[in-house]
Design a protein around this motif. Structure first.
Motif, PDB file in Angstrom:
ATOM      1  N   ALA A 127       0.849  -1.187   0.000  1.00 53.33           N
ATOM      2  CA  ALA A 127       0.000   0.000   0.000  1.00 53.33           C
ATOM      3  C   ALA A 127       0.885   1.237   0.000  1.00 53.33           C
ATOM      4  CB  ALA A 127      -0.920   0.004   1.223  1.00 53.33           C
ATOM      5  N   GLU A 128       0.275   2.365  -0.336  1.00 50.08           N
ATOM      6  CA  GLU A 128       0.978   3.644  -0.306  1.00 50.08           C
ATOM      7  C   GLU A 128       0.157   4.637   0.483  1.00 50.08           C
ATOM      8  OE1 GLU A 128       1.477   4.689  -4.397  1.00 50.08           O
ATOM      9  OE2 GLU A 128      -0.673   4.883  -4.762  1.00 50.08           O
ATOM     10  N   GLY A 129       0.842   5.644   1.024  1.00 47.55           N
ATOM     11  CA  GLY A 129       0.153   6.649   1.814  1.00 47.55           C
ATOM     12  C   GLY A 129       0.758   8.021   1.640  1.00 47.55           C
ATOM     13  N   ARG A 130      -0.063   9.026   1.895  1.00 46.84           N
ATOM     14  CA  ARG A 130       0.363  10.427   1.824  1.00 46.84           C
ATOM     15  C   ARG A 130      -0.251  11.180   2.991  1.00 46.84           C
ATOM     16  NH1 ARG A 130       1.645  12.871  -3.300  1.00 46.84           N
ATOM     17  NH2 ARG A 130       2.252  11.233  -4.732  1.00 46.84           N
ATOM     18  N   VAL A 131       0.521  12.090   3.558  1.00 44.19           N
ATOM     19  CA  VAL A 131       0.023  12.994   4.587  1.00 44.19           C
ATOM     20  C   VAL A 131       0.072  14.405   4.019  1.00 44.19           C
ATOM     21  CG1 VAL A 131       0.368  13.973   6.885  1.00 44.19           C
ATOM     22  CG2 VAL A 131       0.830  11.548   6.486  1.00 44.19           C
ATOM     23  N   LEU A 132      -1.053  15.109   4.093  1.00 45.44           N
ATOM     24  CA  LEU A 132      -1.143  16.497   3.639  1.00 45.44           C
ATOM     25  C   LEU A 132      -1.449  17.385   4.832  1.00 45.44           C
ATOM     26  CD1 LEU A 132      -3.382  16.072   0.446  1.00 45.44           C
ATOM     27  CD2 LEU A 132      -0.882  16.017   0.596  1.00 45.44           C
ATOM     28  N   ASP A 133      -0.933  18.617   4.787  1.00 43.64           N
ATOM     29  CA  ASP A 133      -1.264  19.574   5.841  1.00 43.64           C
ATOM     30  C   ASP A 133      -2.574  20.276   5.498  1.00 43.64           C
ATOM     31  OD1 ASP A 133      -0.642  21.628   4.001  1.00 43.64           O
ATOM     32  OD2 ASP A 133       1.211  22.191   5.021  1.00 43.64           O
ATOM     33  N   ASP A 134      -2.981  21.212   6.342  1.00 41.79           N
ATOM     34  CA  ASP A 134      -4.264  21.890   6.160  1.00 41.79           C
ATOM     35  C   ASP A 134      -4.288  22.850   4.975  1.00 41.79           C
ATOM     36  OD1 ASP A 134      -2.555  23.688   7.406  1.00 41.79           O
ATOM     37  OD2 ASP A 134      -3.919  24.129   9.057  1.00 41.79           O
ATOM     38  N   GLN A 135      -3.142  23.022   4.311  1.00 44.06           N
ATOM     39  CA  GLN A 135      -3.078  23.830   3.088  1.00 44.06           C
ATOM     40  C   GLN A 135      -2.942  22.944   1.853  1.00 44.06           C
ATOM     41  OE1 GLN A 135       0.059  26.694   3.636  1.00 44.06           O
ATOM     42  NE2 GLN A 135      -0.956  27.665   5.358  1.00 44.06           N
ATOM     43  N   GLY A 136      -3.068  21.624   2.046  1.00 47.15           N
ATOM     44  CA  GLY A 136      -2.980  20.690   0.932  1.00 47.15           C
ATOM     45  C   GLY A 136      -1.564  20.373   0.483  1.00 47.15           C
ATOM     46  N   ARG A 137      -0.579  20.773   1.292  1.00 54.06           N
ATOM     47  CA  ARG A 137       0.823  20.508   0.934  1.00 54.06           C
ATOM     48  C   ARG A 137       1.255  19.137   1.444  1.00 54.06           C
ATOM     49  NH1 ARG A 137       3.700  25.586   3.506  1.00 54.06           N
ATOM     50  NH2 ARG A 137       2.554  24.676   5.225  1.00 54.06           N
ATOM     51  N   LEU A 138       2.060  18.460   0.647  1.00 43.30           N
ATOM     52  CA  LEU A 138       2.574  17.154   1.026  1.00 43.30           C
ATOM     53  C   LEU A 138       3.540  17.295   2.190  1.00 43.30           C
ATOM     54  CD1 LEU A 138       2.636  14.115   0.259  1.00 43.30           C
ATOM     55  CD2 LEU A 138       4.603  14.660  -1.207  1.00 43.30           C
ATOM     56  N   VAL A 139       3.300  16.536   3.251  1.00 48.59           N
ATOM     57  CA  VAL A 139       4.151  16.529   4.440  1.00 48.59           C
ATOM     58  C   VAL A 139       5.056  15.303   4.436  1.00 48.59           C
ATOM     59  CG1 VAL A 139       4.124  16.330   6.971  1.00 48.59           C
ATOM     60  CG2 VAL A 139       2.516  17.860   5.816  1.00 48.59           C
ATOM     61  N   ALA A 140       4.489  14.145   4.077  1.00 53.40           N
ATOM     62  CA  ALA A 140       5.244  12.895   4.047  1.00 53.40           C
ATOM     63  C   ALA A 140       4.505  11.906   3.152  1.00 53.40           C
ATOM     64  CB  ALA A 140       5.384  12.319   5.457  1.00 53.40           C
ATOM     65  N   HIS A 141       5.267  10.957   2.610  1.00 58.00           N
ATOM     66  CA  HIS A 141       4.644   9.871   1.843  1.00 58.00           C
ATOM     67  C   HIS A 141       5.384   8.587   2.159  1.00 58.00           C
ATOM     68  CE1 HIS A 141       7.779   9.899  -1.414  1.00 58.00           C
ATOM     69  NE2 HIS A 141       7.835  11.189  -1.083  1.00 58.00           N
ATOM     70  N   ALA A 142       4.700   7.459   1.918  1.00 60.93           N
ATOM     71  CA  ALA A 142       5.262   6.183   2.355  1.00 60.93           C
ATOM     72  C   ALA A 142       4.713   5.021   1.548  1.00 60.93           C
ATOM     73  CB  ALA A 142       4.941   5.963   3.835  1.00 60.93           C
ATOM     74  N   THR A 143       5.401   3.902   1.681  1.00 58.65           N
ATOM     75  CA  THR A 143       4.909   2.624   1.180  1.00 58.65           C
ATOM     76  C   THR A 143       5.061   1.591   2.285  1.00 58.65           C
ATOM     77  OG1 THR A 143       7.072   2.084   0.238  1.00 58.65           O
ATOM     78  CG2 THR A 143       5.447   3.079  -1.254  1.00 58.65           C
ATOM     79  N   THR A 144       4.280   0.545   2.193  1.00 58.32           N
ATOM     80  CA  THR A 144       4.363  -0.532   3.173  1.00 58.32           C
ATOM     81  C   THR A 144       4.187  -1.874   2.478  1.00 58.32           C
ATOM     82  OG1 THR A 144       3.592  -1.279   5.339  1.00 58.32           O
ATOM     83  CG2 THR A 144       1.899  -0.634   3.779  1.00 58.32           C
ATOM     84  N   THR A 145       4.716  -2.885   3.123  1.00 57.75           N
ATOM     85  CA  THR A 145       4.429  -4.272   2.794  1.00 57.75           C
ATOM     86  C   THR A 145       3.844  -4.900   4.046  1.00 57.75           C
ATOM     87  OG1 THR A 145       6.301  -4.365   1.264  1.00 57.75           O
ATOM     88  CG2 THR A 145       5.370  -6.474   1.992  1.00 57.75           C
ATOM     89  N   CYS A 146       2.736  -5.582   3.881  1.00 61.22           N
ATOM     90  CA  CYS A 146       2.097  -6.281   4.997  1.00 61.22           C
ATOM     91  C   CYS A 146       2.095  -7.773   4.700  1.00 61.22           C
ATOM     92  CB  CYS A 146       0.646  -5.802   5.163  1.00 61.22           C
ATOM     93  SG  CYS A 146       0.493  -4.077   5.654  1.00 61.22           S
ATOM     94  N   VAL A 147       2.224  -8.566   5.755  1.00 58.79           N
ATOM     95  CA  VAL A 147       2.084 -10.014   5.630  1.00 58.79           C
ATOM     96  C   VAL A 147       0.661 -10.357   6.038  1.00 58.79           C
ATOM     97  CG1 VAL A 147       2.996 -10.466   7.949  1.00 58.79           C
ATOM     98  CG2 VAL A 147       3.078 -12.253   6.218  1.00 58.79           C
ATOM     99  N   ILE A 148       0.046 -11.269   5.294  1.00 57.63           N
ATOM    100  CA  ILE A 148      -1.341 -11.655   5.531  1.00 57.63           C
ATOM    101  C   ILE A 148      -1.355 -13.034   6.180  1.00 57.63           C
ATOM    102  CG2 ILE A 148      -3.557 -12.181   4.418  1.00 57.63           C
ATOM    103  CD1 ILE A 148      -2.707 -10.136   2.233  1.00 57.63           C
ATOM    104  N   PHE A 149      -2.155 -13.168   7.237  1.00 58.38           N
ATOM    105  CA  PHE A 149      -2.284 -14.425   7.970  1.00 58.38           C
ATOM    106  C   PHE A 149      -3.645 -15.045   7.685  1.00 58.38           C
ATOM    107  CE2 PHE A 149       0.280 -11.607  10.799  1.00 58.38           C
ATOM    108  CZ  PHE A 149       1.499 -12.239  10.608  1.00 58.38           C
ATOM    109  N   ARG A 150      -3.644 -16.182   7.035  1.00 56.80           N
ATOM    110  CA  ARG A 150      -4.905 -16.889   6.718  1.00 56.80           C
ATOM    111  C   ARG A 150      -5.096 -18.061   7.629  1.00 56.80           C
ATOM    112  NH1 ARG A 150      -7.172 -14.752   2.333  1.00 56.80           N
ATOM    113  NH2 ARG A 150      -5.838 -13.502   1.041  1.00 56.80           N
TER     114      ARG A 150
END
Length: 150
Positions: A127-150
């Motif tokens: 997954a990917e993520g973005r954090v924006l401030d109250d003016q719509g400016r990019l503060v940080a962005h990220a990616t993740t890998t998750c392991v799934i347990f079935r």
């Protein structure tokens, strides 16, 4: 409204579990309570959470600590993955990569984080993520890998 004792998390899809957990009276505490997290969007493959910065989020330099954005990003990306899972299927973060773009004051600024899935497979999800401030400016962005347990 149901009580926590009446809910069987193993019988709810990831999306239904999140929707229930965010609105359940008497639910157990979670990290969002500590940060003042607000759930704005809970959809299949997409989650939006926000919070207001505050003085106790400060790092030694007086701006919002990077761990606040890290927690926000880990939460929205992980929950985005969670929304795609069937009942009884779990997950956890395996890897998290964050890029910080700008500092944020601790004076009540609204930070809004959006997490979206990129790939959900049988044993891993990204997954990917973005954090924006109250003016719509990019503060940080990220990616993740998750392991799934079935």
């Amino acid at each position: 409204m149901s009580s926590p004792a009446q809910i069987d998390p193993a019988r709810l899809s990831g999306l239904d579990l999140l929707k229930t957990a965010m609105t359940l009276e008497g639910r157990p505490p979670y990290i969002g309570d500590l940060l003042g997290l607000e759930a704005e969007t809970l959809e299949h493959g997409k989650v939006v959470f926000s919070l207001q910065t505050r003085p106790d989020f400060a790092n030694p330099l007086g701006s919002t600590h990077g761990g606040i954005c890290a927690t926000l990003l880990d939460s929205v990306m992980g929950c985005a993955v969670h929304t795609t899972l069937e009942a009884g299927v779990g997950y956890t973060t395996l890897e998290l990569k964050i890029n910080y773009i700008r500092s944020v004051p601790t004076d009540g600024r609204k930070l809004t984080a959006t997490g979206t899935t990129i790939h959900v497979g049988r044993t891993t999800a990204t997954a990917e993520g973005r954090v924006l401030d109250d003016q719509g400016r990019l503060v940080a962005h990220a990616t993740t890998t998750c392991v799934i347990f079935r």
